[in-house]
Design an enzyme around this catalytic site. Structure first.
Site, PDB file in Angstrom:
ATOM      1  N   ARG A 253       0.855  -1.184   0.000  1.00  0.00           N
ATOM      2  CA  ARG A 253       0.000   0.000   0.000  1.00  0.00           C
ATOM      3  C   ARG A 253       0.897   1.241   0.000  1.00  0.00           C
ATOM      4  NH1 ARG A 253      -3.694  -2.461  -1.618  1.00  0.00           N
ATOM      5  NH2 ARG A 253      -5.651  -2.947  -0.568  1.00  0.00           N
ATOM      6  N   HIS A 301      -1.133   0.998  -9.559  1.00  0.00           N
ATOM      7  CA  HIS A 301      -1.846   0.079  -8.654  1.00  0.00           C
ATOM      8  C   HIS A 301      -2.559  -1.022  -9.447  1.00  0.00           C
ATOM      9  CE1 HIS A 301      -4.081  -0.378  -4.557  1.00  0.00           C
ATOM     10  NE2 HIS A 301      -3.920  -1.551  -5.167  1.00  0.00           N
TER      11      HIS A 301
HETATM   12  P1  NDP Z   1      -1.998 -11.851   4.081  1.00  0.00           P
HETATM   13  O1  NDP Z   1      -2.910 -11.408   5.159  1.00  0.00           O
HETATM   14  O2  NDP Z   1      -2.154 -13.213   3.526  1.00  0.00           O
HETATM   15  O3  NDP Z   1      -0.472 -11.715   4.576  1.00  0.00           O
HETATM   16  C1  NDP Z   1      -0.012 -10.660   5.319  1.00  0.00           C
HETATM   17  C2  NDP Z   1       1.413 -10.931   5.746  1.00  0.00           C
HETATM   18  O4  NDP Z   1       1.939  -9.770   6.389  1.00  0.00           O
HETATM   19  C3  NDP Z   1       1.534 -12.072   6.749  1.00  0.00           C
HETATM   20  O5  NDP Z   1       2.682 -12.827   6.476  1.00  0.00           O
HETATM   21  C4  NDP Z   1       1.691 -11.340   8.086  1.00  0.00           C
HETATM   22  O6  NDP Z   1       2.408 -12.046   9.074  1.00  0.00           O
HETATM   23  C5  NDP Z   1       2.498 -10.134   7.636  1.00  0.00           C
HETATM   24  N1  NDP Z   1       2.369  -9.034   8.589  1.00  0.00           N
HETATM   25  C6  NDP Z   1       1.265  -8.354   8.944  1.00  0.00           C
HETATM   26  N2  NDP Z   1       1.562  -7.410   9.871  1.00  0.00           N
HETATM   27  C7  NDP Z   1       2.887  -7.522  10.104  1.00  0.00           C
HETATM   28  C8  NDP Z   1       3.784  -6.839  10.949  1.00  0.00           C
HETATM   29  N3  NDP Z   1       3.368  -5.870  11.778  1.00  0.00           N
HETATM   30  N4  NDP Z   1       5.065  -7.205  10.949  1.00  0.00           N
HETATM   31  C9  NDP Z   1       5.495  -8.210  10.134  1.00  0.00           C
HETATM   32  N5  NDP Z   1       4.701  -8.888   9.292  1.00  0.00           N
HETATM   33  C10 NDP Z   1       3.400  -8.547   9.282  1.00  0.00           C
HETATM   34  O7  NDP Z   1      -2.107 -10.748   2.931  1.00  0.00           O
HETATM   35  P2  NDP Z   1      -1.919 -10.939   1.352  1.00  0.00           P
HETATM   36  O8  NDP Z   1      -0.618 -11.606   1.117  1.00  0.00           O
HETATM   37  O9  NDP Z   1      -3.130 -11.541   0.747  1.00  0.00           O
HETATM   38  O10 NDP Z   1      -1.885  -9.410   0.878  1.00  0.00           O
HETATM   39  C11 NDP Z   1      -0.908  -8.516   1.381  1.00  0.00           C
HETATM   40  C12 NDP Z   1      -1.235  -7.085   0.947  1.00  0.00           C
HETATM   41  O11 NDP Z   1      -0.972  -6.915  -0.445  1.00  0.00           O
HETATM   42  C13 NDP Z   1      -2.693  -6.651   1.077  1.00  0.00           C
HETATM   43  O12 NDP Z   1      -3.018  -6.331   2.412  1.00  0.00           O
HETATM   44  C14 NDP Z   1      -2.756  -5.444   0.158  1.00  0.00           C
HETATM   45  O13 NDP Z   1      -2.407  -4.277   0.887  1.00  0.00           O
HETATM   46  C15 NDP Z   1      -1.657  -5.733  -0.874  1.00  0.00           C
HETATM   47  N6  NDP Z   1      -2.224  -5.980  -2.214  1.00  0.00           N
HETATM   48  C16 NDP Z   1      -1.862  -5.137  -3.244  1.00  0.00           C
HETATM   49  C17 NDP Z   1      -2.326  -5.359  -4.520  1.00  0.00           C
HETATM   50  C18 NDP Z   1      -1.873  -4.511  -5.650  1.00  0.00           C
HETATM   51  O14 NDP Z   1      -2.426  -4.621  -6.766  1.00  0.00           O
HETATM   52  N7  NDP Z   1      -0.865  -3.688  -5.475  1.00  0.00           N
HETATM   53  C19 NDP Z   1      -3.260  -6.456  -4.821  1.00  0.00           C
HETATM   54  C20 NDP Z   1      -3.577  -7.274  -3.674  1.00  0.00           C
HETATM   55  C21 NDP Z   1      -3.072  -7.022  -2.421  1.00  0.00           C
HETATM   56  P3  NDP Z   1       1.903 -13.466   9.647  1.00  0.00           P
HETATM   57  O15 NDP Z   1       2.125 -14.447   8.520  1.00  0.00           O
HETATM   58  O16 NDP Z   1       2.770 -13.718  10.805  1.00  0.00           O
HETATM   59  O17 NDP Z   1       0.446 -13.278   9.968  1.00  0.00           O
HETATM   60  C1  OXD Z   2      -6.199  -5.447  -3.123  1.00  0.00           C
HETATM   61  C2  OXD Z   2      -5.680  -4.499  -4.089  1.00  0.00           C
HETATM   62  O1  OXD Z   2      -6.085  -5.218  -1.924  1.00  0.00           O
HETATM   63  O2  OXD Z   2      -5.926  -4.704  -5.293  1.00  0.00           O
HETATM   64  O3  OXD Z   2      -6.753  -6.485  -3.562  1.00  0.00           O
HETATM   65  O4  OXD Z   2      -4.993  -3.558  -3.742  1.00  0.00           O
END
Ligand code: NDP
Ligand code: OXD
Length: 338
Positions: A253, A301
């Site tokens: 993000r 994005h």
């Molecule tokens: P998940 O919820 O599957 O994974 C999140 C990961 O982040 C987990 O490994 C989690 O740790 C880790 N995490 C969360 N908080 C912390 C912290 N404080 N310190 C360290 N690690 C942390 O999310 P997704 O993989 O599905 O998606 C990730 C992000 O990608 C979304 O939230 C979104 O913002 C972004 N996104 C962007 C897109 C784009 O087009 N640019 C499209 C889709 C998503 P743990 O494994 O220990 O829980």
């Molecule tokens: C999502 C994104 O969160 O596209 O799926 O950013």
């Protein structure tokens, strides 16, 4: 996610396990700027089967709304639906929903979709390879008709670090490992993964950065991760790697990066280049210096655009689960914020 950026949708249904009466309705709510929700409305309308569906652009009875499919709904809007049972967020990241101070206390389901995951992996792997093979350097040399000979390090010489080892981080890691990169992942809990060196929490943060030549951010945006890509982090990345300086790729993000710090780090040499798919303000304003900085690649994005047909199917499958008395899956932990 560009195509969905300004859309919010609410699907309105009938209570779980109850027969649907002709009076029940479904709704599609829109807060649109520059994009039409017609495709979404048509898809939901043709896919809902026996679930009534409201087109929220027309007047409807808010009491009948039980399920909402939404992307960036106006803050306060969902609180006006007194019988809401679940919110289906039409994206993987729920940060835009969670900032609503009046968000109803019902389960929030986020998108986990193989199609979206694969697209993100394409984006991450594509940019890692572009940086690793220095395509920008050769393109510039070609423009000057220079036969540039440079030693090309092997993937196994390059250390990639992924912040956020969730659904998206793990999929990208798998492919990068297959390509031979030295891959590490940093997450809250540090769950192990074959072929990947894992680091956890604040204790693992500095050691993780210290071994990372290409840093990828796939974190959710939460109070803990906001502004994590700042000058201190950039300075903690090693300068001695094989690419002539560290690289950051942010597809999480915009709130993860401090934009001025990205520019500062590039200028002082703490970073070689930055690939940014997400921005605090989107679309990125015309006068942003990020557009024209030679060290920055901007994408709109769309690292992982998602297919509306897939998302409709996903939401409806979850509603089927509810109606069959089964638990929802991929429910967000509101305390953790993801
Ligand atoms: P998940 O919820 O599957 O994974 C999140 C990961 O982040 C987990 O490994 C989690 O740790 C880790 N995490 C969360 N908080 C912390 C912290 N404080 N310190 C360290 N690690 C942390 O999310 P997704 O993989 O599905 O998606 C990730 C992000 O990608 C979304 O939230 C979104 O913002 C972004 N996104 C962007 C897109 C784009 O087009 N640019 C499209 C889709 C998503 P743990 O494994 O220990 O829980
Ligand atoms: C999502 C994104 O969160 O596209 O799926 O950013």
């Amino acid at each position: 996610m560009a195509i969905r950026s300004f859309l919010s949708i609410a699907a309105i249904g009938s209570p779980a396990n109850n027969p649907v009466s002709q009076d029940d309705i479904m709704a599609l709510m829109t807060a649109i700027t520059g994009w039409t929700p017609d495709g979404w409305i048509e898809r939901f309308q043709s896919a809902v089967g026996d679930i009534p569906f409201i087109d929220p652009r027309k007047p409807y009875d808010r009491e009948k709304v039980l399920w909402v499919a939404a992307w960036k709904p106006e803050p306060g809007l969902l609180a006006t639906l007194p019988n809401l049972q679940a919110i289906f967020n039409l994206g993987a990241g729920v940060d835009a929903l969670l900032v609503d101070p009046k968000l109803p206390n019902v389960p929030i389901v986020r998108i986990v979709d193989e199609n979206l995951t694969r697209r993100m992996t394409e984006y991450v792997v594509g940019h890692v390879l572009a940086q690793h093979r220095m395509f920008d350097v050769y393109a510039a040399a070609q423009r000057e008709r220079i036969w540039l000979t440079r030693y090309q390090p092997a993937a196994s010489d390059v250390r990639v670090g992924i912040m956020g080892m969730g659904v998206l981080g793990r999929d990208a890691a798998e492919v990068l490992v297959r390509l031979g990169f030295q891959v590490a992942g940093w997450s809250r809990r540090g769950e192990p993964m074959a072929g990947v060196e894992t680091f956890a929490g604040s204790a693992g943060f500095k050691p993780f950065l210290a071994r990372t030549d290409i840093l990828i951010c796939l974190l959710p945006l939460t109070p803990d991760t906001r502004c994590i890509l700042n000058i201190d982090l950039f300075r903690a990345l090693p300068k001695s790697g094989p690419l002539g300086g560290p690289v950051v790729i942010n597809a999480g993000r915009g709130g993860h990066q401090v934009a001025e710090d990205v520019v500062r780090a590039l200028e002082e040499g703490s970073l070689r280049s930055a690939v940014l798919d997400v921005f605090e303000v989107e679309p990125l304003p015309y006068d942003s210096p990020l557009w024209s900085h030679p060290g920055i690649t901007v994408t709109p994005h769309n690292a992982a655009d998602s297919d509306p047909a897939h998302l409709c199917r996903y939401v409806l499958a979850q509603i089927d689960r509810l109606r069959a008395g089964k638990p929802l899956i991929n429910v967000v932990d509101r305390k953790l914020g993801y």
